[in-house]
Structures are given as C-alpha cells and as structure tokens.
Design an enzyme around this catalytic site. Structure first.
Site, mmCIF file in Angstrom:
data_model
loop_
_atom_site.group_PDB
_atom_site.id
_atom_site.type_symbol
_atom_site.label_atom_id
_atom_site.label_comp_id
_atom_site.label_asym_id
_atom_site.label_seq_id
_atom_site.Cartn_x
_atom_site.Cartn_y
_atom_site.Cartn_z
ATOM 1 N N CYS A 1 56.371 20.670 58.395
ATOM 2 C CA CYS A 1 57.141 19.661 59.118
ATOM 3 C C CYS A 1 58.052 18.983 58.106
ATOM 4 O O CYS A 1 58.489 19.603 57.144
ATOM 5 C CB CYS A 1 56.216 18.673 59.830
ATOM 6 S SG CYS A 1 55.071 17.804 58.728
ATOM 7 N N HIS B 1 40.327 45.470 38.735
ATOM 8 C CA HIS B 1 40.435 46.552 39.722
ATOM 9 C C HIS B 1 39.477 47.674 39.319
ATOM 10 O O HIS B 1 39.710 48.392 38.347
ATOM 11 C CB HIS B 1 41.873 47.079 39.762
ATOM 12 C CG HIS B 1 42.182 47.919 40.955
ATOM 13 N ND1 HIS B 1 41.705 49.199 41.119
ATOM 14 C CD2 HIS B 1 42.927 47.652 42.063
ATOM 15 C CE1 HIS B 1 42.150 49.697 42.254
ATOM 16 N NE2 HIS B 1 42.900 48.771 42.853
#
Length: 616
Positions: A26, A538
């Site tokens: 907003c 990973h």
C-alpha cells in the site's frame, strides 16, 4: 536505501519465498499473506535498518517501510522470484470474518486511492482558480479542468470494478465491461427519464428500478463479488476450447440483469443509508463524535479498521457532496507526525533523532504508519500524546461541523479539500492538533531509546575487525568449486564456494543462523548466518530428479539453527547406486558483499571445521 539488500533481509525473516502466498503493498507497507506466520521472525525484522515496524492484522503480516515501499516492492518480487501468477494466489489459511472483510476492503480500495486523490487535488486547484478569478465557470479551460477533477469520481464504478475483479479473482476486463454497461449513456438517460417520471423500467417482464450509478461505491462492489462466483461456475463446467467464448458471455448475461433488477437498487439504498446515517450522527453529536473517533483513530489504523471508512467517505461525498470523517483522519495523521517531530527535539540518540524527523515529516504529509510504528508506539508516551492531539483537533472541527468536499491526501497538502464555508475551522483544528500533540509529548516525556549513541558505529568496527566464519557442513574430501561438473556452480556465477565429496550421509549446520530455504525434495538447503552470510548447500548434482527419495530433513524453512545441528540425512550409497554424482557444492551466495572470501586449504574435512572466512 539499498533495496536489494533490504529485500533479502525481509525475505529471510518472513520465512523465504516458499512461505509467501501473496505480497502486495500500500502507501507505506509490504503486506504479506504467509503460509505460516510462525516462520516469520518479527523481532529480527523490527531491528532491521529500513524497516519502521511490523504489524499483524487483517490476516496479513505487514512490514512498514514508509515512502520507499513502491521501489522496494519492485526489487523484492525480483529477489523473491515471485511471478505475477504466484502473487495473485490467495492464502489458503483460514481468517476470521472481520480479518477477511478488512483484507478485502484494503485490497479493493487501496489501489484506486491515487486516482481519487489526484482528481481531488485537481478539484481543489480548480476551486482556488475560481476564487481568485483566474478562470470563469463558463470558460472552456474550466470545462477541461472540471473533467479532470470529476472524471475519476464519475467513473468510479469502473475503477472499483477493475480493482475488485482482481481481488475476487475474476477477469478484470469482464468486470470493467459490467461497469461500462451500467454507465452506458443511453441506459443512463433511460434511467434518468424513468426516475423523473416516477416509473420503473422493464427487462424481460421484470421490473428495473431506475437509479444513477455514477460515482457510486457499494453497488459495483457487490456486483463484482456476485460476478466472480458466476464466472467461476461457468469456467468449471465449460470445455477449455469454448472458455473464451462461453465464460465471459454467461458472466455478462447473468450479472448485468441481476445487477439492474436487484443488486444495484439494493446497493444504492444501502450506500445512501450508510452515508446519511453517518452524516446524521455527526450533525447531532458533532463534538462528541469528533472526540471519540479522533481519540480512537490511531487504534483503528493499527488494526486496519480505517479501511472500512473509505467506502463510507466516498459514498458520503457522492450522496451529500461533503464528508465529516476526512477532517478527523487529517487531525489523526498530522498529530502522529507532530508527536514524532517533538521526539526529534527531545531524543538524544542521533540515529533515533533522524528517524523521528523523517517519519514526522511524512506523518504531517499524511503518511502516518512510519511515525506510528517507527517512533510513537516504540516509545509509547508520544503515541498517547498523538491520540490526545487527534481527539482535541477533531472535537474542535466537529463542533463547527467542518466538512471535506472531496477525497484528498489527509495531511497538510490536503487542505484544499476543505475549501468552503468551514475552511477556517479546518485550519484552526489542525493547528490545535499539532500544538496539543507536541505539548503532550513534552509533558508526558518518554524513556530515551535503549541504544546508546554511537553503539551502531562501534558494532560495525567489531564486525570489520573480526571475520565471519562458515564451517564445514559435512565430513568428506574438499575439492575446488571449479572441479564440479556443473557450470552453474563451477563458473562462480552463484558466488564463491568449495565442494565436498561426502564420506557419510549427514549434513549439519555450518553456522548459527536461520534456514532461509529448504527444497521440497530435501536435496538442497539455504541458510543465512547471524553475521549475514547466505549459504547454499546442494547435495549432489541433478539429485532433484530423485524427488526426495533417500533424503530426510530434520528442520523446516524459517527455523533457527545452531552450528552443528543436524539438518539433513541422506543415503549416500543409494544415491550413488542410482548413478548420481554426490559431490556437494557449498556456496556463499552473497560473496560479492564481502571484501574478501578466504577459502580453506583443507584437503579433507570433518563437520564443523573452518571452511570459509568472510571479511566485511
């Protein structure tokens, strides 16, 4: 403000991308619908430079930024990797009825406010030009200015239709088409003629109550809500090949007649009744209403209830030509800004003085949340002073029935909306609000901010003098990252790193920090250390194809972890047997933020041995 860095910190502390269902903004806030609010680190966010405060209300997790929120939002969605499609998804968590209602009002009316405010300011400018005699009401210049001022307001149903369609999840262009029908010139003329003659119209033998829908609010809001359900049902039962033809046709054919026969007249009656009821309340109990609403307005802003006032304000202006709530909102906003500016003169801490000054100015200009959350609420006493100032200014203005004649920004620059017979009382009411808020801040005093002056500078020196350390997350053989058979890692585009050929299937935390991301296949994990290092581990190459087989996670995204905590177990031999390379890259994702990343010279490593030293 570094938007990218702030975005990364906010993303980490709201639980990562996977915890975000929806994010919008907003005037001052990032508004998140999170999957799990418990994964958000509210305390850490409130300490983050650039964040004014955090609020949880209306079913949303709100991060208060201030005037820079629009620029930050653009960077945030890039950093978070959120697509438009993802960002339109609704949160699946259950909200209370009130929270849903407030969330809906905020979602519909906040996006259209700039258009209304802009048109309102032009209306104020036009009034000023008329008063000073620069333009004549009969001139072509006046007619063009008048179109600029009234256009957004007259076609308000179209703005509401577009915004509500997006909020309710229907095609916004079909929503606009519905609004265009009810504002169609020949239909409007037909309605006007029938209304003047005191007769109903007829559609397929059914009565149509003549009404004027230009500048209306509630009728179109209800129409789009109804149309969204019609569209969903039509979409569900229509074959894909025919959707583009059947769905919009059915939606229009059902919604428009139902609107003209039932929804429109009902909404018009409801809207006018609400506007007239509020006006009547202020007329018979003006000062008392000003005292009560002015005093509680900061609390309404805190819980988001002020959004419920927006349609009432717009409907009141459309019905009566003026509104009583906008003066109270103005007194509230300016009081919050004035109290923060008083803190600027009292506070001793330089950083807090700077914050109080900047948020005080924005508060006086009508953007109240930075001052409210960043300064006044944190110190408590200035918040009370602002409430008293708001009540005092509002009581004075309502004693003289001060009116606003169009919707403008509720700050000093919004004064043109008061041009009229009560203008002088608006000015005096604002002065009273400022004087009382400032005076009460000095009288009530407050406890000085706990952070000692210069403490932040000392902390920075310590960080620069001592490197951040990232330890090994597993036992194995250390390899240069350049030897990894995947250019994504070996090229260094993801950041500096090393690789480990694991000799056992355990992955532990290499730092004290937070789990930023955890892939649903559990083959990779992202962490952010307490010192700001962003680490990706990973396990293996292309192991995402195993779809989580052979991997077991012991933590969740957003969870805080300590060095050595078990994060993931994996079946090393089974993964090898499936033909996958188990070499594990360990990457410092934000390595460019450090002046130097020193990699370990170890050939083999055990968990919790030093792997990197990061220098600020």
């Amino acid at each position: 403000m570094n938007y990218e860095q702030l975005s990364k910190k906010i993303l980490t502390n709201v639980g990562g991308t996977q915890n975000i269902d929806n994010v919008v903004h907003c005037m001052t806030r990032l508004r998140f619908n999170l999957k799990d609010d418990k994964l958000a680190n509210k305390a850490q966010l409130e300490k983050t430079p650039g964040v004014m405060g955090v609020a949880e209300k209306g079913g949303q997790f709100q991060v208060i930024i201030g005037n820079d929120v629009n620029n930050l939002y653009k960077e945030f969605v890039k950093v978070a990797g959120i697509s438009d499609k993802q960002n339109k998804q609704k949160s699946d968590k259950k909200q209370g009825v009130l929270n849903k209602f407030l969330d809906t009002l905020a979602g519909v009316f906040t996006p259209i406010l700039p258009a209304i405010v802009g048109a309102g300011m032009i209306k104020g400018l036009l009034s000023l030009l008329l008063v000073v005699g620069y333009v004549s009401a009969d001139s072509q210049t006046y007619q063009i200015f008048n179109a600029l001022a009234d256009g957004a307001f007259y076609f308000l149903p179209i703005l509401i239709a577009f915004s509500a369609s997006k909020k309710f999840g229907m095609n916004p262009y079909v929503g606009v088409a519905i609004a265009a029908v009810v504002l169609y010139p020949s239909l409007t003329a037909l309605m006007t003629t029938a209304k003047e003659a005191g007769k109903n119209l007829s559609f397929l033998g059914l009565p149509v109550t003549p009404a004027t829908y230009s500048a209306s609010v509630i009728p179109m809001f209800l129409a789009i809500w109804f149309a969204s359900y019609i569209e969903k049902v039509a979409d569900r039962y229509t074959p894909n090949a025919l959707k583009i033809i059947v769905v919009p046709t059915v939606t229009l054919l059902i919604t428009v007649p139902v609107f003209l026969i039932a929804i429109g007249p009902m909404g018009a009656i409801l809207g006018k009744g609400l506007a007239n009821g509020v006006t009547f309340l202020f007329q018979i109990a003006g000062p008392l209403a000003g005292l009560v609403l002015g005093g509680v307005m900061p609390l309404l802003v805190m819980i988001g209830m002020h959004y419920a006032l927006v349609p009432i304000i717009i409907e009141s202006i459309a019905t009566n030509g003026y509104d009583y709530i906008l003066p109270i909102l103005t007194a509230n906003n300016i009081s919050q800004g004035a109290a923060a500016l008083a803190v600027f003169f009292i506070a001793k801490n330089k950083n807090f003085k700077s914050l109080a000054f900047s948020t005080g100015i924005t508060g006086v200009l009508g953007v109240t949340e930075p001052a409210l959350y960043g300064v006044n609420l944190r110190l408590k006493k200035p918040f009370i002073a602002a409430m008293i100032g708001s009540a005092a200014g509002s009581t004075f203005m309502m004693f003289f029935h001060t009116k606003a004649y169009f919707f403008a920004k509720t700050g000093i620059q919004g004064l043109p909306m008061f041009f009229g017979e009560t203008f002088i009382y608006a000015v005096l009411g604002i002065i009273i609000a400022i004087v009382v808020a400032v005076g009460m801040t000095f009288v009530l005093k407050f406890e000085q901010p706990a952070v000692e002056e210069g403490a932040e500078e000392e902390e920075k020196v310590v960080v620069q003098a001592r490197p951040s350390t990232v330890f090994s997350p597993m036992k194995g053989i250390v390899r240069p990252i350049e030897e990894v058979d995947d250019t994504t890692f070996s090229s260094g585009i993801m950041g500096e790193g090393l690789a480990i050929q694991p000799t056992e299937g355990r992955l532990v935390s290499p730092v004290n920090g937070t789990v930023t991301s955890l892939f649903n296949t559990n083959h990779a994990i992202g962490l952010t250390s307490d010192t700001g290092a962003q680490i990706l581990v990973h396990i293996g190459l292309d192991t995402v194809k195993l779809d989580g087989k052979f991997f077991k996670a012991y933590v969740k995204q957003g969870e805080e972890v300590k060095l050595g905590d078990l994060l993931i177990e994996f079946d090393l031999e089974a993964i090898k047997a499936e033909g996958y390379d188990t070499i594990t890259p360990v990457i410092i994702m934000n390595s460019k933020e450090f002046s130097d990343v020193k990699r370990s010279n170890l050939k083999t490593t055990n968990a919790k041995e030093v792997l990197f030293e990061l220098f600020a």
